[in-house]
Design an enzyme around this catalytic site. Structure first.
Site, short mmCIF file in Angstrom:
data_model
loop_
_atom_site.label_atom_id
_atom_site.label_comp_id
_atom_site.label_asym_id
_atom_site.label_seq_id
_atom_site.Cartn_x
_atom_site.Cartn_y
_atom_site.Cartn_z
CG ASP A 33 32.25 60.98 33.93
OD1 ASP A 33 33.12 61.23 33.07
OD2 ASP A 33 32.54 60.57 35.08
CG PHE A 34 24.66 63.84 32.43
CD1 PHE A 34 23.73 62.87 32.79
CD2 PHE A 34 24.23 64.92 31.66
CE1 PHE A 34 22.40 62.97 32.40
CE2 PHE A 34 22.91 65.03 31.27
CZ PHE A 34 21.99 64.05 31.64
CG PHE A 36 31.44 59.88 27.31
CD1 PHE A 36 32.42 60.14 26.35
CD2 PHE A 36 31.09 58.56 27.56
CE1 PHE A 36 33.03 59.10 25.66
CE2 PHE A 36 31.68 57.51 26.86
CZ PHE A 36 32.67 57.79 25.92
CB SER A 82 58.70 34.56 30.71
OG SER A 82 59.72 33.63 30.46
CD GLU A 112 58.89 49.92 30.16
OE1 GLU A 112 57.93 49.14 30.27
OE2 GLU A 112 59.54 50.06 29.12
CE LYS A 114 57.48 41.19 36.42
NZ LYS A 114 56.18 40.64 36.89
CG ASP A 116 50.99 41.72 40.57
OD1 ASP A 116 51.34 40.83 39.78
OD2 ASP A 116 50.81 41.51 41.78
NE ARG A 135 54.35 35.21 28.87
CZ ARG A 135 54.80 33.96 28.92
NH1 ARG A 135 53.97 32.97 29.19
NH2 ARG A 135 56.07 33.68 28.71
CD GLU A 171 50.89 42.64 33.11
OE1 GLU A 171 50.88 41.78 34.00
OE2 GLU A 171 51.52 42.51 32.03
CE1 TYR A 223 54.98 43.86 27.64
CE2 TYR A 223 53.27 44.25 29.29
CZ TYR A 223 53.94 43.40 28.44
OH TYR A 223 53.56 42.07 28.35
CE LYS A 286 60.26 46.40 28.69
NZ LYS A 286 59.00 46.89 28.09
CE LYS A 310 58.41 39.59 40.61
NZ LYS A 310 58.13 38.18 40.33
CB CYS A 404 36.87 15.02 58.31
SG CYS A 404 36.35 16.00 56.88
CB CYS A 407 32.37 13.90 56.57
SG CYS A 407 34.02 13.16 56.55
CB CYS A 422 38.95 13.37 55.23
SG CYS A 422 37.33 12.58 55.40
CB CYS A 428 34.42 13.75 52.75
SG CYS A 428 34.96 15.28 53.52
#
Length: 667
Positions: A33-34, A36, A82, A112, A114, A116, A135, A171, A223, A286, A310, A404, A407, A422, A428
């Protein structure tokens, strides 16, 4: 000399692109990393000294720095559909039956994870990243290219034998590790932590400074690949090609010969998903063959060749520490359960909404109960039960507050409902601030750069107490606020000035009359040409307007009789805010629908219900609110229910889909 510098810059770019490919695609870095970062810094310095060699896809643009005041809206060349959802294997089997019925031939599937996060569509031309679009509504999205370029595992340029022009869909998400880092930093700076990685990823993409986006540490996975020049015959093959060109695809995806293998994949990841370093909320299945996908086609909103399975919500047990109460913009009180932190579906849960007094009573909630918590839709935590076996002897039931918490005003309970609110709406603090946040929101006055944190600072500094105060602000008053630069202050002042051009119907929505949403505000503006006309209207005259009942009419008249509200409206008018309808508000484009009545039902996908009703009116027709013999056309979207059934029973009503409705206009 110039040629040598140009070559040096180009060589550094090529070397850094290769290292990115090695790291993110091949998972085989060849330098530290250094090392790079040293190469990247050298390139940055050369580019700064020689801007004539600018390249929109230089690796240095990963660092960010572009500030975007507005995100342009872009129409997707290929709609972003969707997915239909399945929640158990019965649903999945029904989907497979529909697929088999259409194809009547062997089918294999790709399963695959999904992810989030937030969906993105990215255009590549000649191997270079050209445009990245959210999207949005599936038809149009926001162009956020500078922000997406900061995401390290999205290649800025690719290598290989690829089409000249193509789109990838993917995603954008946050790993749990980076989500925890963000929240730790926010807590150190005195801010509330974010609720979950998905919303944080989505919100990060809309940050106006791409350097800030870079700090979030977003990730991505591809995807879908879309091109008119495909040489592959299957979805699996397309993604493998995309991987060879430099794109990151899901390592866990599986090619399944039949549905039984799909079920095995789902069962495995339902258990093992929390071993992942990121959140998933299901499995996408799919049809693999591209020719079969084409044969299956699409419904109005979803591909018939794909479905999302899901996962069921998880449930954990933890201790209720106390119940606190939040005051919303409209004064509604929401009780919140403060919980002993517990890990649920990959994130630490500390709070859960209890919604209202009835929920507390139904749960029979006592102090320090042990409660069962689920995440509704894998996102929002909710209490679903109490472990009575662990209840302490003598523990007291939770008593709903009487006053409330902000207030001190005595709360009012809505008749026949479990909602408390309220009534001190003008003084408020959360209601005052909430009303101003609503006023500047995108669907109301749409004042750029004037966000909730800035409004809260202005309120604490006693610079604003209602929307009219925005128009008296000066740049000098804004500059002392936290994290307020001169350019930001100037943008706010310009945004406030521009809001004076916003039409009357949006102002009506923005001033925050209780029960007056976008649709009602629009109909009020069409029937009453100015705030003066509306102010002089009686409750009886108001209820003559479609969709306005007695409750809304009373709310409107009460708002417009309050002296403080009247003073605010007078000030808004004096500042030049549009409090009367423009000349073209009721403009009619044609008489195509003259004498015809319309009603829209179901989930519309080609346009919103408001847009549809406006089209009817612009072409001389009338919208009505119920199915009867007086209805000429019922326009149906997805999942149309009782209205469609009733129209079919009457028999004289013409039923149209959305495209047929548009065809009527264009005849």
């Amino acid at each position: 000399m110039t040629e040598n510098i140009q070559k040096k810059i180009e060589d550094l770019r090529a070397e850094l692109h290769q290292h990115n490919f090695n790291y993110y695609t091949l998972d085989g870095p060849t330098i530290s990393d250094f090392e790079f970062d040293t190469l990247l810094k050298e390139l940055q310095e050369l580019e700064a000294k020689h801007p004539e060699f600018y390249d929109a896809n230089s690796p240095t643009l990963r660092v960010g720095g572009a500030v975007t005041k507005n995100f342009p809206t872009v129409t997707h060349q290929f709609r972003m559909y969707s997915l239909d959802n399945s929640y158990d294997f019965d649903d999945l089997e029904e989907w497979e039956k529909r697929v088999q019925k259409t194809l009547d031939e062997p089918v294999e599937f790709v399963a695959e994870l999904k992810y989030d996060g937030a969906s993105i569509s990215i255009l590549y031309e000649h191997g270079l990243l050209k445009e990245a679009v959210t999207r949005g509504d599936g038809f149009r999205g926001d162009e956020i290219t500078p922000n997406v370029k900061t995401i390290s595992d999205i290649p800025l340029q690719i290598k290989g034998d690829f089409p000249d022009k193509f789109y990838v869909r993917g995603e954008i998400y946050l790993t749990r590790k980076n989500f925890d880092k963000i929240n730790k930093r926010r807590e150190e700076e005195g801010f509330d932590p974010f609720m979950n990685p998905r919303n944080t990823a989505s919100g990060s993409l809309k940050i106006q400074d791409s350097a800030e986006v870079r700090k979030r540490g977003l990730s991505s996975v591809i995807y879908q690949f879309i091109s008119t020049e495909n040489t592959a015959t299957t979805h699996w093959e397309l993604l493998q090609q995309a991987k060879s060109w430099g794109f990151r695809i899901s390592e866990q995806m599986k090619l399944c010969k039949n549905l039984d293998e799909v079920k095995e994949f789902i069962t495995f990841w339902d258990i093992e998903r929390h071993r992942l370093g990121f959140d998933i909320d299901g499995i996408v299945v799919k049809v693999n063959s591209l020719s079969q996908q084409k044969q299956l086609g699409f419904t109005a909103k979803s591909p018939r060749w794909a479905t999302a399975h899901k996962f069921k919500a998880e449930k954990v047990e933890t201790e209720l520490q106390k119940v606190t109460y939040q005051v919303g913009r409209t004064g509604a009180i929401t009780p919140v359960a403060n919980l002993k932190p517990v890990l649920l579906a990959g994130t630490v849960v500390k709070r859960a909404s209890l919604h209202n007094e009835d929920i507390i009573a139904k749960l029979d909630l006592h102090e320090h109960d042990f409660v069962f918590v689920e995440k509704g839709g894998e996102i929002i935590p909710k209490i679903v039960g109490v472990n009575h076996d662990k209840r302490e002897a003598g523990s007291l039931p939770i008593q709903y507050i009487k006053n409330c918490p902000e207030c001190g005003t005595e709360l009012v309970k809505v008749e026949d409902q479990a909602i408390h609110f309220c009534p001190n709406d003008l003084h408020c603090p959360p209601q005052v601030v909430g009303r101003m946040i609503h006023y500047v929101s995108r669907k109301a006055l749409n004042i750029d750069n004037l966000g909730s944190e800035t409004i809260e600072q202005l309120y604490r500094a006693k610079l604003v107490e209602n929307p009219a105060d925005f128009y008296a602000l000066t740049k000098e008053q804004l500059l002392p606020l936290e994290r307020m630069a001169e350019r930001s202050a100037q943008n706010i002042i310009e945004g406030i000035e521009k809001s004076k051009e916003i039409p009357f119907e949006k102002v009506l929505y923005g001033i925050g009359i209780k029960h007056v949403g976008e649709t009602v505000a629009k109909k009020l503006a069409k029937n009453f040409q100015s705030i003066e006309e509306l102010k002089n209207a009686t409750a009886d005259e108001l209820v003559q307007v479609e969709d306005i009942g007695g409750k809304i009419a009373i709310s409107i008249t009460a708002f417009l009789q309050n002296p403080e509200n009247l003073l605010m409206l007078e000030r808004l008018k004096a500042y030049g805010v549009q409090l009367e309808a423009g000349e073209n508000t009721n403009e009619v484009l044609s008489n195509t629908f003259e004498g015809k009545t319309f009603l829209f039902t179901g989930k519309l996908s080609l346009f919103t219900r408001d847009e549809a009703e406006e089209m009817v009116e612009k072409h001389g027709g009338k919208n009505i609110s119920a199915v009867s013999k007086n209805l000429n056309y019922l326009v149906v979207g997805e999942k149309a229910g009782s209205k469609l059934k009733k129209a079919q029973e009457i028999g004289t009503i013409e039923v149209l889909d959305e495209q047929q409705f548009l065809d009527l206009i264009n005849k």
